[in-house]
Design a protein around this motif. Structure first.
Motif, PDB file in Angstrom:
ATOM      1  N   MET A  58      84.641 -10.611  -2.756  1.00  0.00           N
ATOM      2  CA  MET A  58      83.442 -11.245  -2.216  1.00  0.00           C
ATOM      3  C   MET A  58      83.782 -12.526  -1.456  1.00  0.00           C
ATOM      4  SD  MET A  58      79.838 -11.974  -4.102  1.00  0.00           S
ATOM      5  CE  MET A  58      79.392 -10.249  -3.996  1.00  0.00           C
ATOM      6  N   TRP A  59      83.160 -12.659  -0.296  1.00  0.00           N
ATOM      7  CA  TRP A  59      83.333 -13.833   0.552  1.00  0.00           C
ATOM      8  C   TRP A  59      82.052 -14.671   0.527  1.00  0.00           C
ATOM      9  CZ3 TRP A  59      85.526 -13.128   6.177  1.00  0.00           C
ATOM     10  CH2 TRP A  59      85.764 -14.378   6.746  1.00  0.00           C
ATOM     11  N   SER A  60      80.908 -13.965   0.486  1.00  0.00           N
ATOM     12  CA  SER A  60      79.627 -14.666   0.521  1.00  0.00           C
ATOM     13  C   SER A  60      78.568 -13.832  -0.201  1.00  0.00           C
ATOM     14  CB  SER A  60      79.200 -14.870   1.979  1.00  0.00           C
ATOM     15  OG  SER A  60      77.889 -15.395   2.055  1.00  0.00           O
ATOM     16  N   HIS A  61      77.723 -14.520  -0.951  1.00  0.00           N
ATOM     17  CA  HIS A  61      76.565 -13.894  -1.602  1.00  0.00           C
ATOM     18  C   HIS A  61      75.364 -14.752  -1.228  1.00  0.00           C
ATOM     19  CE1 HIS A  61      73.946 -12.213  -4.718  1.00  0.00           C
ATOM     20  NE2 HIS A  61      73.716 -13.447  -5.151  1.00  0.00           N
ATOM     21  N   HIS A  62      74.349 -14.128  -0.639  1.00  0.00           N
ATOM     22  CA  HIS A  62      73.133 -14.857  -0.270  1.00  0.00           C
ATOM     23  C   HIS A  62      71.950 -14.042  -0.768  1.00  0.00           C
ATOM     24  CE1 HIS A  62      70.923 -17.662   2.590  1.00  0.00           C
ATOM     25  NE2 HIS A  62      70.012 -16.993   1.924  1.00  0.00           N
ATOM     26  N   ALA A  63      71.201 -14.616  -1.696  1.00  0.00           N
ATOM     27  CA  ALA A  63      70.057 -13.939  -2.301  1.00  0.00           C
ATOM     28  C   ALA A  63      68.796 -14.767  -2.074  1.00  0.00           C
ATOM     29  CB  ALA A  63      70.299 -13.740  -3.795  1.00  0.00           C
ATOM     30  N   SER A  64      67.755 -14.097  -1.611  1.00  0.00           N
ATOM     31  CA  SER A  64      66.501 -14.775  -1.311  1.00  0.00           C
ATOM     32  C   SER A  64      65.344 -14.030  -1.977  1.00  0.00           C
ATOM     33  CB  SER A  64      66.298 -14.796   0.206  1.00  0.00           C
ATOM     34  OG  SER A  64      65.093 -15.434   0.541  1.00  0.00           O
ATOM     35  N   PRO A  65      64.477 -14.746  -2.690  1.00  0.00           N
ATOM     36  CA  PRO A  65      63.374 -14.063  -3.369  1.00  0.00           C
ATOM     37  C   PRO A  65      62.376 -13.479  -2.381  1.00  0.00           C
ATOM     38  CG  PRO A  65      63.096 -16.435  -3.526  1.00  0.00           C
ATOM     39  CD  PRO A  65      64.425 -16.196  -2.869  1.00  0.00           C
ATOM     40  N   VAL A  66      61.782 -12.357  -2.783  1.00  0.00           N
ATOM     41  CA  VAL A  66      60.721 -11.733  -1.999  1.00  0.00           C
ATOM     42  C   VAL A  66      59.401 -12.190  -2.609  1.00  0.00           C
ATOM     43  CG1 VAL A  66      59.656  -9.548  -1.332  1.00  0.00           C
ATOM     44  CG2 VAL A  66      62.155  -9.738  -1.459  1.00  0.00           C
ATOM     45  N   MET A  67      58.571 -12.775  -1.787  1.00  0.00           N
ATOM     46  CA  MET A  67      57.277 -13.232  -2.271  1.00  0.00           C
ATOM     47  C   MET A  67      56.339 -12.036  -2.372  1.00  0.00           C
ATOM     48  SD  MET A  67      58.224 -16.232  -2.650  1.00  0.00           S
ATOM     49  CE  MET A  67      56.751 -16.985  -3.243  1.00  0.00           C
ATOM     50  N   PRO A  68      55.552 -11.954  -3.445  1.00  0.00           N
ATOM     51  CA  PRO A  68      54.620 -10.830  -3.576  1.00  0.00           C
ATOM     52  C   PRO A  68      53.600 -10.829  -2.434  1.00  0.00           C
ATOM     53  CG  PRO A  68      54.669 -12.160  -5.588  1.00  0.00           C
ATOM     54  CD  PRO A  68      55.489 -12.865  -4.564  1.00  0.00           C
ATOM     55  N   ASP A  69      53.263  -9.661  -1.987  1.00  0.00           N
ATOM     56  CA  ASP A  69      52.240  -9.480  -0.965  1.00  0.00           C
ATOM     57  C   ASP A  69      50.901  -9.934  -1.549  1.00  0.00           C
ATOM     58  OD1 ASP A  69      50.220  -8.398   0.697  1.00  0.00           O
ATOM     59  OD2 ASP A  69      51.556  -6.801   1.348  1.00  0.00           O
ATOM     60  N   GLU A  70      50.083 -10.656  -0.764  1.00  0.00           N
ATOM     61  CA  GLU A  70      48.793 -11.155  -1.267  1.00  0.00           C
ATOM     62  C   GLU A  70      47.899 -10.012  -1.744  1.00  0.00           C
ATOM     63  OE1 GLU A  70      46.714 -13.881   1.261  1.00  0.00           O
ATOM     64  OE2 GLU A  70      48.529 -15.030   1.666  1.00  0.00           O
ATOM     65  N   ASP A  71      47.936  -8.868  -1.059  1.00  0.00           N
ATOM     66  CA  ASP A  71      47.129  -7.719  -1.478  1.00  0.00           C
ATOM     67  C   ASP A  71      47.571  -7.230  -2.850  1.00  0.00           C
ATOM     68  OD1 ASP A  71      45.697  -7.839   0.870  1.00  0.00           O
ATOM     69  OD2 ASP A  71      46.919  -6.336   1.902  1.00  0.00           O
ATOM     70  N   GLU A  72      48.892  -7.199  -3.100  1.00  0.00           N
ATOM     71  CA  GLU A  72      49.404  -6.778  -4.403  1.00  0.00           C
ATOM     72  C   GLU A  72      48.962  -7.756  -5.481  1.00  0.00           C
ATOM     73  OE1 GLU A  72      53.643  -6.197  -4.358  1.00  0.00           O
ATOM     74  OE2 GLU A  72      53.537  -4.901  -2.603  1.00  0.00           O
ATOM     75  N   GLU A  73      48.998  -9.064  -5.185  1.00  0.00           N
ATOM     76  CA  GLU A  73      48.566 -10.064  -6.161  1.00  0.00           C
ATOM     77  C   GLU A  73      47.089  -9.881  -6.490  1.00  0.00           C
ATOM     78  OE1 GLU A  73      49.471 -13.933  -4.644  1.00  0.00           O
ATOM     79  OE2 GLU A  73      51.472 -13.921  -5.507  1.00  0.00           O
ATOM     80  N   ASP A  74      46.269  -9.622  -5.455  1.00  0.00           N
ATOM     81  CA  ASP A  74      44.840  -9.424  -5.682  1.00  0.00           C
ATOM     82  C   ASP A  74      44.600  -8.198  -6.559  1.00  0.00           C
ATOM     83  OD1 ASP A  74      44.294 -11.643  -4.162  1.00  0.00           O
ATOM     84  OD2 ASP A  74      43.771 -10.510  -2.338  1.00  0.00           O
ATOM     85  N   GLU A  75      45.336  -7.106  -6.297  1.00  0.00           N
ATOM     86  CA  GLU A  75      45.175  -5.882  -7.089  1.00  0.00           C
ATOM     87  C   GLU A  75      45.596  -6.125  -8.534  1.00  0.00           C
ATOM     88  OE1 GLU A  75      47.290  -2.687  -5.209  1.00  0.00           O
ATOM     89  OE2 GLU A  75      46.181  -2.919  -3.352  1.00  0.00           O
ATOM     90  N   GLN A  76      46.705  -6.849  -8.744  1.00  0.00           N
ATOM     91  CA  GLN A  76      47.164  -7.130 -10.093  1.00  0.00           C
ATOM     92  C   GLN A  76      46.184  -8.043 -10.814  1.00  0.00           C
ATOM     93  OE1 GLN A  76      51.108  -8.661  -9.495  1.00  0.00           O
ATOM     94  NE2 GLN A  76      51.986  -6.645  -9.205  1.00  0.00           N
ATOM     95  N   GLY A  77      45.646  -9.038 -10.119  1.00  0.00           N
ATOM     96  CA  GLY A  77      44.668  -9.931 -10.718  1.00  0.00           C
ATOM     97  C   GLY A  77      43.411  -9.198 -11.124  1.00  0.00           C
ATOM     98  N   SER A  78      42.941  -8.263 -10.288  1.00  0.00           N
ATOM     99  CA  SER A  78      41.760  -7.477 -10.587  1.00  0.00           C
ATOM    100  C   SER A  78      41.999  -6.581 -11.783  1.00  0.00           C
ATOM    101  CB  SER A  78      41.337  -6.622  -9.385  1.00  0.00           C
ATOM    102  OG  SER A  78      40.996  -7.464  -8.297  1.00  0.00           O
ATOM    103  N   ALA A  79      43.193  -6.006 -11.874  1.00  0.00           N
ATOM    104  CA  ALA A  79      43.504  -5.088 -12.971  1.00  0.00           C
ATOM    105  C   ALA A  79      43.554  -5.825 -14.291  1.00  0.00           C
ATOM    106  CB  ALA A  79      44.832  -4.394 -12.705  1.00  0.00           C
ATOM    107  N   THR A  80      44.055  -7.062 -14.308  1.00  0.00           N
ATOM    108  CA  THR A  80      44.157  -7.799 -15.564  1.00  0.00           C
ATOM    109  C   THR A  80      42.811  -8.395 -15.966  1.00  0.00           C
ATOM    110  OG1 THR A  80      44.888  -9.788 -14.370  1.00  0.00           O
ATOM    111  CG2 THR A  80      46.597  -8.363 -15.307  1.00  0.00           C
ATOM    112  N   GLU A  81      41.903  -8.596 -14.997  1.00  0.00           N
ATOM    113  CA  GLU A  81      40.592  -9.155 -15.305  1.00  0.00           C
ATOM    114  C   GLU A  81      39.636  -8.093 -15.834  1.00  0.00           C
ATOM    115  OE1 GLU A  81      39.281 -11.033 -11.720  1.00  0.00           O
ATOM    116  OE2 GLU A  81      40.951 -12.443 -11.717  1.00  0.00           O
TER     117      GLU A  81
END
Length: 145
Positions: free
Chosen positions: A121-144
């Motif tokens: 290995m010479w380089s490792h670059h990892a970047s988080p993927v932010m959740p899609d707002e639509d996915e967050e809304d669906e998850q929030g609705s499901a938990t409510e």
């Protein structure tokens, strides 16, 4: 490409098993790959073999459990340099509480250089993927509900 895939798998295996000796074998020596770099989500840029391996030792000592499921993996090789891009689907226990698991998705670019010892290995670059707002809304609705 098979050897590059093996080197990439050894990197993730070292992390999952908390094996700092394996991590030492994964990373290139600076004579083979000058200016080694590592970027982990939420961390500053790490430069140089000693700084990178010190950080991995800290991570391994403080994360009781981590597992990677790699998806959308692509490998490109040009001479003595290879690039692996993938999505890391990460499961981790952030404390010692039984059953506590956190998850996340990270996109990653891993660069390798072919050395006398094989692909390292010479380089490792990892970047988080932010959740899609639509996915967050669906998850929030499901938990409510």
């Amino acid at each position: 490409m098979e050897r590059v895939a093996e080197a990439n798998a050894q990197f993730y295996g070292a992390i999952e098993n908390g094996d700092i000796d394996a991590m030492h074998r994964v990373w290139a020596e600076e004579d083979d790959a000058p200016d080694l770099v590592c970027v982990n989500p939420g961390w500053p840029l790490l430069r140089g073999r000693a700084e990178i391996l010190r950080a991995w030792a800290l991570i391994m000592a403080n994360v009781p459990y981590i597992q990677y499921v790699l998806t959308d993996t692509h490998i490109g090789v040009s001479g003595d340099v290879a690039m692996v891009t993938c999505e890391e689907n990460v499961l981790t226990a952030e404390d010692d509480t039984p059953g506590f698991i956190a998850g996340g998705q990270v996109v990653t670019t891993n660069m390798f250089v072919h050395t006398a010892a094989g692909w390292r290995m010479w380089s490792h670059h990892a970047s988080p993927v932010m959740p899609d707002e639509d996915e967050e809304d669906e998850q929030g609705s499901a938990t409510e509900a």
